[in-house]
Design a protein around this motif. Sequence first.
Motif, PDB file in Angstrom:
ATOM      1  N   GLY A 191       0.775  -1.235   0.000  1.00 14.49           N
ATOM      2  CA  GLY A 191       0.000   0.000   0.000  1.00 14.49           C
ATOM      3  C   GLY A 191       0.804   1.281   0.000  1.00 14.49           C
ATOM      4  N   PHE A 192       2.102   1.201  -0.340  1.00 20.48           N
ATOM      5  CA  PHE A 192       2.930   2.403  -0.402  1.00 20.48           C
ATOM      6  C   PHE A 192       2.887   2.997  -1.806  1.00 20.48           C
ATOM      7  N   GLN A 193       3.062   4.311  -1.878  1.00 20.89           N
ATOM      8  CA  GLN A 193       3.119   5.025  -3.146  1.00 20.89           C
ATOM      9  C   GLN A 193       4.556   5.475  -3.392  1.00 20.89           C
ATOM     10  N   TYR A 194       5.044   5.224  -4.609  1.00 26.99           N
ATOM     11  CA  TYR A 194       6.433   5.524  -4.938  1.00 26.99           C
ATOM     12  C   TYR A 194       6.592   7.003  -5.249  1.00 26.99           C
ATOM     13  N   VAL A 195       7.596   7.657  -4.641  1.00 27.34           N
ATOM     14  CA  VAL A 195       7.864   9.075  -4.860  1.00 27.34           C
ATOM     15  C   VAL A 195       9.355   9.257  -5.137  1.00 27.34           C
ATOM     16  N   GLY A 196       9.742  10.465  -5.506  1.00 24.06           N
ATOM     17  CA  GLY A 196      11.151  10.774  -5.739  1.00 24.06           C
ATOM     18  C   GLY A 196      11.464  12.178  -5.273  1.00 24.06           C
ATOM     19  N   THR A 197      12.657  12.362  -4.717  1.00 21.64           N
ATOM     20  CA  THR A 197      13.050  13.675  -4.203  1.00 21.64           C
ATOM     21  C   THR A 197      14.500  13.960  -4.580  1.00 21.64           C
ATOM     22  N   PRO A 198      14.909  15.234  -4.577  1.00 25.45           N
ATOM     23  CA  PRO A 198      16.266  15.598  -4.997  1.00 25.45           C
ATOM     24  C   PRO A 198      17.341  15.154  -4.016  1.00 25.45           C
ATOM     25  N   HIS A 199      18.594  15.252  -4.485  1.00 23.61           N
ATOM     26  CA  HIS A 199      19.743  14.890  -3.664  1.00 23.61           C
ATOM     27  C   HIS A 199      20.234  16.063  -2.835  1.00 23.61           C
ATOM     28  N   ILE A 200      19.712  17.253  -3.044  1.00 28.58           N
ATOM     29  CA  ILE A 200      20.247  18.461  -2.441  1.00 28.58           C
ATOM     30  C   ILE A 200      19.095  19.389  -2.088  1.00 28.58           C
ATOM     31  N   SER A 201      19.302  20.196  -1.060  1.00 24.78           N
ATOM     32  CA  SER A 201      18.242  21.102  -0.616  1.00 24.78           C
ATOM     33  C   SER A 201      18.852  22.296   0.101  1.00 24.78           C
ATOM     34  N   LYS A 202      18.113  23.393   0.146  1.00 25.01           N
ATOM     35  CA  LYS A 202      18.499  24.488   1.023  1.00 25.01           C
ATOM     36  C   LYS A 202      18.549  23.973   2.458  1.00 25.01           C
ATOM     37  N   ASP A 203      19.532  24.442   3.203  1.00 24.08           N
ATOM     38  CA  ASP A 203      19.692  23.849   4.537  1.00 24.08           C
ATOM     39  C   ASP A 203      18.602  24.274   5.510  1.00 24.08           C
ATOM     40  N   GLY A 204      17.813  25.290   5.153  1.00 28.50           N
ATOM     41  CA  GLY A 204      16.698  25.665   6.012  1.00 28.50           C
ATOM     42  C   GLY A 204      15.709  24.538   6.208  1.00 28.50           C
ATOM     43  N   LEU A 205      15.601  23.658   5.190  1.00 30.42           N
ATOM     44  CA  LEU A 205      14.698  22.516   5.309  1.00 30.42           C
ATOM     45  C   LEU A 205      15.084  21.640   6.490  1.00 30.42           C
ATOM     46  N   PHE A 206      16.391  21.468   6.705  1.00 32.68           N
ATOM     47  CA  PHE A 206      16.856  20.588   7.773  1.00 32.68           C
ATOM     48  C   PHE A 206      16.819  21.281   9.141  1.00 32.68           C
ATOM     49  N   HIS A 207      16.766  22.612   9.133  1.00 36.90           N
ATOM     50  CA  HIS A 207      16.491  23.324  10.387  1.00 36.90           C
ATOM     51  C   HIS A 207      15.020  23.148  10.760  1.00 36.90           C
TER      52      HIS A 207
END
Length: 661
Positions: A305-321
Motif C-alpha cells: 500500500g505504499f506510493q512511490y515518490v522521488g526527491t532531490p539529492h540536495i536542498s536548502k539547509d533551512g529545510l533541515f532546520h
Amino acid sequence: MSAQITVHVAGSERSVSGGTTYGDLFDGDRTVLVARVGGELRDLHLPAADGDVVEPVTAAEQDGLDVLRHSAAHVLAQAVQEVHPDAKLGIGPPVRDGFYYDFDVETPFTPEDLKALEKVMQRIVNEGQTFHRREVSDADAAVELADEPYKIELIGLKGGAAEDAAEGASVEVGGSQLTIYDNVRRDGSVAWGDLCRGPHVPSTKVLGNAFKLMRSAAAYWRGSEKNPQLQRVYGTAWPTKDELKAHLDRLAEAEKRDHRKLGAELDLFSFPDELGSGMAVFHPRGGVIKREMEDYVRRRHLEEGFQYVGTPHISKDGLFHTSGHLPYYADTMFPPMELEHAQYRLKAMNCPMHNLIFRSRGRSYRELPMRLFEFGSVYRFEKSGVVHGLTRVRAMTQDDSHSYVTPEQAPGEIEHLLRFVVGLLEDFGLDDYYFELSTRATEGDKKDKFIGSDEQWETATEVLRSTAETFGVDLVDDPGGAAYYGPKISVQTRDAIGRTWQMSTIQYDFNQPHRFGLEYQAADGSRQEPVMIHSAKFGSIERFIGVLVEHYAGAFPVWLSPVQVLGVPVAEEFVPYLREVGEKLAAHGVRFEIDESDDRFPKKIRTASKSKVPYVLIAGGEDRDAGAVSFRYRDGSQKNGVPVDDAVAEVLDAIRSKSQV
C-alpha cells in the motif's frame, strides 16, 4: 574479637565477622571475579559492610567478562611500560570481544612487538599478582602521576563529560573519588600501578592463557583529531582457552567472509580512491544483486500500500532546520555549499522532503494511512576511522518509507510494518533476529538531546512496546538510543556465524509533523496533526548487500546470484549445444553464461567452484546425444544425464522458492 555484621548473600542472610571480605563470602569460589553490592561492582578484597546485599559475578555474565578484559588491559599496560619505560599511558577499557589500551610511544608497534608483549604479559599472569585498590586525593594523584600527562588530564576531567574516547569507552576516572590500582607481587612489593575506577579480578592468574593481542592502530587521544595521535593495542580475553580458540576461529571465518575481499574476488563492487572514502561503485555482477533487491522491495512496498515518490539529492539547509536535523546531525552531514546567496546541503535523510509532499495540498482523514516510499540516495559525512566497506559508507541508498497516520491508526501501522520487515528478512535468509526498543535517555544532559514533551515520549514509547508485544516479540531495551525526534524499534539480525547487525528500523515521530505544520481534516471537520512513522526495511541497500555477502560467504541463493547457471563444455565442440540449452534458460529470465575460455576442462571446473555459481551445467558427447546435461552443485555433488527440460524446471523451481542450493 570483631563485631558481627549481617549480610545477604545470593538471597540468604548470613552473620559474619567484621572485616570479612566479599571474597570470603564465596568460600574461595574461583569462578567469582567481583561482587555486585546494591547494583555496584566491587573488588573481592574489599571488606563487606553491615546490611550489604551481595551477589557473585562470574565471567558467565557481561559485567564479569568486562572486568576480566579490563584487568587484561592493565596487564598489557604493565607489560608495555616494562618493555618501553618511556611509554605514556592513555586509557584501557573493555570493548566488544576484548579490550584495548592507548599508549604514547616513540615508534608504532609491529606484529613482532605484540608477540613479545604477549610473553611479558604471560609472565605477569603466571606471577599471580593481585589488584589492590586505594583511594587518593587529586593532589596526591597529580604528584604520583606527574610523568603521565594523559592521566593528569583525566584527573582534571574528573566528574565531567569525558566520554569522547573512541568506541564509546568512558575515561577511567569517573565519580568524585580518585582511585589507583596497584599490581602487587606475592612478596608484597608493588609491581605497577594505574589510575582507574576498577574493579578488577582478584589475581592476574585468573587470565590464565586465554588472552591474545590482536593488532595495533593509530588513535587520537579521546577521539579528537585535535589531540595527539597515540598507538592503540587491541587484545581479546576469555574465561577459558577453549573460548579464546572459538573466538579466533570465528574471526578466521569472518575474514574469509569479509565482503570487501569477496566483493573484489567475485567482481561485485569496488571503492575507487578517486571517488573518496566511503563511496562504492557496483560492477555489473554486483549491479544484478542490487537490482534484484530494488525490484523486490519496490514490488513489496506497492503490495503493502505504499506510493512511490522521488526527491532531490540536495536542498536548502533551512529545510533541515525546520525538520530539526540541524544542529543535531550537523557533524554527520556534508558541509554546506554556497549557491545563489543561499546555503545548500547534500541530503542526509529523506523524511523532510516527504513532509513537503504531504503538505503540498490539503489532506483528509480518508487518505490516511498515507504511505510514501522511495529509493532515496543520502550522504553522510562519517568519520574516516569508522568507514568500512559497504557496511559504513558516506553515500547510500535507503528504501525509505514514511507512513502518515492518525494517532489511533499508529499501532496498526506499526504492526503492519513489523510484519513487512519480518517477511523481508526471512525472504533474504536472515531468519535469526531480535527486536530492540531504543528510547530517550532519562537523566543528565543526554535528555536535552531529545525534543518533545515527557508525555509525548511516554505515549510513543508505549505504543511501540505494546504493539510489539501484541505482534508477539520480546523487546530488548536500549535506553538513550532513540533518534532525537522519537523512539524506535530496530531489528538486530544474526548472520551465519552469529554476528549481530542492525538492519530494519521503525521509528515513531511526533515532532516533525508539528514542525512542518502537517494537518489533515478529521471526520468532525477539525484540523488534526498526523503521526509520522519512519521505516527502512533494508536500512541501506549498500549495508544490506555487505551483510548478505558475509552471511552467504558469497554463495548467494539462486534468485540473487549474479550468474545463476554456468555452462562448462567438456570440449569446445559442445559449446553450440550448451548455447541451445542457455537459450531455453534465458527465455525464462535465467542468468546464464558459458565458459568459452581456452582453459582445460578441469581448470574450468575449479574456476566455476571459486565463482560460487549455484548451478554448473556440464555437457559432453553423451549429454548431447541424449538431449541432457550434467549438474554440478556448489557442494561438489553431481547429477548426470538430466534431460534439458527437467534441468530447466529444476533451476526455475529453485529461483521461485528462493532456494539456497
